[in-house]
Enzyme design. Structure first.
Site, PDB file in Angstrom:
ATOM      1  N   PHE A 250       6.775  -2.895  -9.041  1.00 27.05           N
ATOM      2  CA  PHE A 250       5.782  -3.541  -9.647  1.00 27.05           C
ATOM      3  C   PHE A 250       5.469  -4.611  -9.367  1.00 27.05           C
ATOM      4  O   PHE A 250       6.183  -5.808 -10.281  1.00 27.05           O
ATOM      5  CB  PHE A 250       7.242  -4.193 -10.783  1.00 27.05           C
TER       6      PHE A 250
ATOM      7  N   SER B 294       1.486  -7.554  -7.814  1.00 23.98           N
ATOM      8  CA  SER B 294       0.232  -6.990  -7.975  1.00 23.98           C
ATOM      9  C   SER B 294      -0.109  -5.866  -8.559  1.00 23.98           C
ATOM     10  O   SER B 294      -0.271  -6.323  -9.458  1.00 23.98           O
ATOM     11  CB  SER B 294      -0.064  -7.525  -6.807  1.00 23.98           C
ATOM     12  N   GLN B 295      -0.076  -4.499  -7.721  1.00 23.28           N
ATOM     13  CA  GLN B 295      -0.410  -3.831  -8.038  1.00 23.28           C
ATOM     14  C   GLN B 295       0.430  -2.512  -8.853  1.00 23.28           C
ATOM     15  O   GLN B 295       0.135  -2.574 -10.144  1.00 23.28           O
ATOM     16  CB  GLN B 295      -1.346  -2.262  -6.965  1.00 23.28           C
TER      17      GLN B 295
ATOM     18  N   SER C 265      16.876  -5.729  -8.683  1.00 23.38           N
ATOM     19  CA  SER C 265      15.253  -6.244  -8.420  1.00 23.38           C
ATOM     20  C   SER C 265      14.694  -7.415  -9.049  1.00 23.38           C
ATOM     21  O   SER C 265      15.046  -6.887 -10.504  1.00 23.38           O
ATOM     22  CB  SER C 265      14.485  -5.386  -8.489  1.00 23.38           C
TER      23      SER C 265
ATOM     24  N   SER D 241      11.937  -8.095 -10.258  1.00 21.42           N
ATOM     25  CA  SER D 241      11.104  -7.585 -11.275  1.00 21.42           C
ATOM     26  C   SER D 241      11.403  -6.740 -12.349  1.00 21.42           C
ATOM     27  O   SER D 241      11.096  -6.319 -13.265  1.00 21.42           O
ATOM     28  CB  SER D 241       9.970  -6.354 -10.882  1.00 21.42           C
TER      29      SER D 241
ATOM     30  N   ASP E 254       3.210  -1.741   2.639  1.00 22.89           N
ATOM     31  CA  ASP E 254       2.998  -0.669   3.833  1.00 22.89           C
ATOM     32  C   ASP E 254       4.140  -0.131   3.820  1.00 22.89           C
ATOM     33  O   ASP E 254       5.000   0.750   4.148  1.00 22.89           O
ATOM     34  CB  ASP E 254       1.813  -0.222   4.404  1.00 22.89           C
TER      35      ASP E 254
ATOM     36  N   GLY F 157       7.200  -1.076   4.311  1.00 24.10           N
ATOM     37  CA  GLY F 157       8.618  -0.665   3.982  1.00 24.10           C
ATOM     38  C   GLY F 157       8.242   0.677   3.488  1.00 24.10           C
ATOM     39  O   GLY F 157       9.116   1.764   2.779  1.00 24.10           O
TER      40      GLY F 157
ATOM     41  N   HIS G 244      -3.132   3.117  -1.123  1.00 20.16           N
ATOM     42  CA  HIS G 244      -3.575   2.688   0.652  1.00 20.16           C
ATOM     43  C   HIS G 244      -2.775   3.773   1.053  1.00 20.16           C
ATOM     44  O   HIS G 244      -2.102   4.483   0.872  1.00 20.16           O
ATOM     45  CB  HIS G 244      -3.187   1.606   0.770  1.00 20.16           C
TER      46      HIS G 244
ATOM     47  N   GLU H 190     -16.929 -28.757   5.101  1.00 22.32           N
ATOM     48  CA  GLU H 190     -18.373 -28.579   5.028  1.00 22.32           C
ATOM     49  C   GLU H 190     -17.822 -26.482   5.711  1.00 22.32           C
ATOM     50  O   GLU H 190     -18.592 -26.151   5.656  1.00 22.32           O
ATOM     51  CB  GLU H 190     -19.430 -29.196   6.387  1.00 22.32           C
TER      52      GLU H 190
END
Length: 340
Positions: free
Chosen positions: A25, A27-28, A51, A53, A83, A85, A108, A227
């Site tokens: 749970f 970002s994606q 968790s 989340s 990726d 884990g 991915h 710059e």
């Protein structure tokens, strides 16, 4: 020409009577779960015990279960954890609970492309990869749009893996913008190459090299920062809107002329040869083997480099300058903290 799919080519009804598990749970994960739920689908989130989340997912009205339970009760399992884990998580919590007829999905292709995850023969394996960070996947969906995505099928046990992947893409809003068909290998190899040669590695080294060149020549670090780093966003935004030609149209003629005569001197034959070597190492698995070994050994080189890069002069100067520019919404990385 690449094949693109849109809303009228995807049937959300294919998923109406099927249970979907979103593993992770972050970002994606949060974007996929919420978009699918608001598309009328039966979604649950699989998380490890304790968790952080869990409260976020439950607060958003989502069902939450352990990873094993979420997989066990679902027909479609989308893995959206980091990726590094995924392979261990797959072996311990996901694979033992897969059933013939399930669909295993990814955003991915790394672990499939490099054989860290090998799915059983009776399971579909597909990919839906939004070309945007998760917060944008969610934000654009709530505004009635969608972000483009890539779609691929690695294993088509059911004969319907592509149709189901397109339905999933529709559920998160991506067919509103267009979904481009690819392969797991193409998605993985181009993604890694883009990160290394251009978007992260290439851009970061170009910025630091420009900064160091000016500072070593006696110019003020603060001026060099503006710059070589600060103004880069202005240029990237123009390229994002209309490509390189729009950027050149928008800048001064002096800047455009400098672009034509200097760019290929900085990024010349030697740089292009290095890029080809990077791509070869991605294609033949050298990069993947090294990255997997680095993680298995506790990330000593990764952590050392992260700490050193955080103390580069451009970072120290930038932190001070950004604190005086609240309009850029400045962020600071806590030393020792992990990435996304």
């Amino acid at each position: 020409m690449a094949e693109l799919f849109y809303d009228n080519q995807a049937d959300l009804g294919r998923l109406q009577d099927r249970k979907i598990a979103i593993i992770g749970f972050g970002s994606q994960g949060h974007a996929h779960a919420l978009n699918l739920k608001e598309s009328g689908l039966d979604v649950r989130v699989g998380l490890y015990p304790g968790s952080k989340s869990q409260s976020k997912a439950e607060g958003a009205g989502l069902k939450v279960a352990s990873v094993a339970d979420a997989v066990r009760e679902s027909d479609i399992i989308m893995i959206l954890t980091p990726d590094t884990g995924q392979a261990k998580l797959y072996r311990e919590e996901i694979e033992p609970n897969l059933k013939p007829g399930n669909t295993l999905m990814f955003a991915h292709g790394f672990n499939i492309r490099y054989d860290q995850i090998v799915a059983p023969a009776g399971v579909d394996v597909s990919l839906v990869a939004p070309k945007s960070p998760g917060h944008r996947v969610r934000e654009v969906f709530t505004q009635g749009g969608g972000v483009p995505a890539l779609v691929a099928v690695h294993q088509d046990a059911s004969g319907n893996a592509m149709a189901d992947a397109l339905a999933y893409a529709k559920g998160i809003g991506s067919t509103r913008a267009g979904v481009l068909q690819t392969t797991f290998s193409e998605e993985t190899e181009t993604d890694l190459f883009g990160e290394q040669a251009v978007l992260c590695g290439g851009a970061a080294e170009l910025i630091k090299a420009g900064f160091d060149t000016l500072v070593d020549a006696g110019y003020q670090p603060e001026v060099a920062y503006f710059e070589c780093l600060h103004e880069l966003k202005l240029i990237v935004d123009l390229i994002y809107q209309g490509g390189l030609n729009y950027m050149r149209y928008s800048v001064s003629d002096t800047a455009e002329y400098g672009d034509y005569i200097a760019g290929e001197r900085v990024i010349g034959a030697e740089s292009k040869a290095a890029m080809r070597q990077l791509l070869t190492e991605i294609q033949d698995g050298t990069f993947a083997r090294n990255w997997i070994a680095e993680n298995e050994n506790g990330r000593p080189n990764f952590d050392r480099r992260r700490a050193a890069e955080g103390e580069h002069t451009i970072e120290r100067v930038g932190r001070d300058l950004r604190r005086m520019m609240p309009f850029v919404n400045p962020k600071e990385v806590v030393p020792g903290a992990g990435g996304a």
